[in-house]
Design a protein around this motif. Structure first.
Motif, mmCIF file in Angstrom:
data_model
loop_
_atom_site.group_PDB
_atom_site.id
_atom_site.type_symbol
_atom_site.label_atom_id
_atom_site.label_comp_id
_atom_site.label_asym_id
_atom_site.label_seq_id
_atom_site.Cartn_x
_atom_site.Cartn_y
_atom_site.Cartn_z
ATOM 1 N N ALA A 11 0.835 -1.207 0.000
ATOM 2 C CA ALA A 11 0.000 0.000 0.000
ATOM 3 C C ALA A 11 0.869 1.255 0.000
ATOM 4 N N VAL A 12 1.928 1.254 0.779
ATOM 5 C CA VAL A 12 2.833 2.407 0.818
ATOM 6 C C VAL A 12 3.512 2.590 -0.540
ATOM 7 N N ILE A 13 3.947 1.504 -1.142
ATOM 8 C CA ILE A 13 4.593 1.577 -2.454
ATOM 9 C C ILE A 13 3.617 2.132 -3.488
ATOM 10 N N ILE A 14 2.360 1.694 -3.435
ATOM 11 C CA ILE A 14 1.350 2.173 -4.386
ATOM 12 C C ILE A 14 1.135 3.672 -4.227
ATOM 13 N N VAL A 15 0.999 4.126 -2.992
ATOM 14 C CA VAL A 15 0.776 5.559 -2.754
ATOM 15 C C VAL A 15 1.956 6.379 -3.256
ATOM 16 N N VAL A 16 3.163 5.920 -2.979
ATOM 17 C CA VAL A 16 4.351 6.659 -3.418
ATOM 18 C C VAL A 16 4.418 6.711 -4.945
ATOM 19 N N ARG A 17 4.116 5.588 -5.605
ATOM 20 C CA ARG A 17 4.184 5.550 -7.061
ATOM 21 C C ARG A 17 3.099 6.399 -7.706
ATOM 22 N N LEU A 18 1.912 6.444 -7.115
ATOM 23 C CA LEU A 18 0.821 7.199 -7.715
ATOM 24 C C LEU A 18 0.933 8.700 -7.466
ATOM 25 N N ARG A 19 1.747 9.108 -6.516
ATOM 26 C CA ARG A 19 1.934 10.538 -6.255
ATOM 27 C C ARG A 19 2.815 11.202 -7.292
ATOM 28 N N ARG A 20 3.529 10.415 -8.075
ATOM 29 C CA ARG A 20 4.388 10.990 -9.106
ATOM 30 C C ARG A 20 3.545 11.607 -10.210
ATOM 31 N N ARG A 21 4.126 12.550 -10.907
ATOM 32 C CA ARG A 21 3.413 13.201 -12.004
ATOM 33 C C ARG A 21 3.167 12.211 -13.134
ATOM 34 N N MET A 39 -0.951 -7.435 -7.127
ATOM 35 C CA MET A 39 -0.396 -8.207 -6.009
ATOM 36 C C MET A 39 -1.045 -7.775 -4.696
ATOM 37 N N PHE A 40 -1.248 -6.462 -4.530
ATOM 38 C CA PHE A 40 -1.908 -5.949 -3.338
ATOM 39 C C PHE A 40 -3.312 -6.539 -3.217
ATOM 40 N N GLY A 41 -4.030 -6.592 -4.321
ATOM 41 C CA GLY A 41 -5.383 -7.165 -4.309
ATOM 42 C C GLY A 41 -5.386 -8.628 -3.921
ATOM 43 N N VAL A 42 -4.421 -9.378 -4.410
ATOM 44 C CA VAL A 42 -4.332 -10.802 -4.072
ATOM 45 C C VAL A 42 -4.011 -10.993 -2.591
ATOM 46 N N VAL A 43 -3.160 -10.122 -2.051
ATOM 47 C CA VAL A 43 -2.785 -10.235 -0.639
ATOM 48 C C VAL A 43 -3.938 -9.835 0.268
#
Length: 69
Positions: A11-21, A39-43
């Protein structure tokens, strides 16, 4: 000993990646983001939180399909 919850880490990785332009992302970068989200959804899916999200989404889908044109 420190334990890391894989779902929280993803979840943290997703938030960091989506904050990029958006303009700064390449096609391969977008594919990697999609893979991480899957992968997040599967977990998360078999957990109580995942089941709650599934219930909410299914109720919304039912409401939208019943309120159709």
């Amino acid at each position: 000993m420190l334990t890391i919850n894989v779902a929280v880490l993803l979840a943290v990785i997703i938030v960091v990646r989506l904050r990029r332009r958006t303009e700064a992302r390449s096609r391969s970068d977008e594919k990697l983001t999609v893979l991480i989200v899957l992968m997040f959804g599967v977990v998360v899916a078999p957990t109580a939180f995942g089941q709650g999200v599934l219930d909410v989404v299914s109720q919304l889908a039912t409401g939208v399909s019943e309120a159709g044109p």
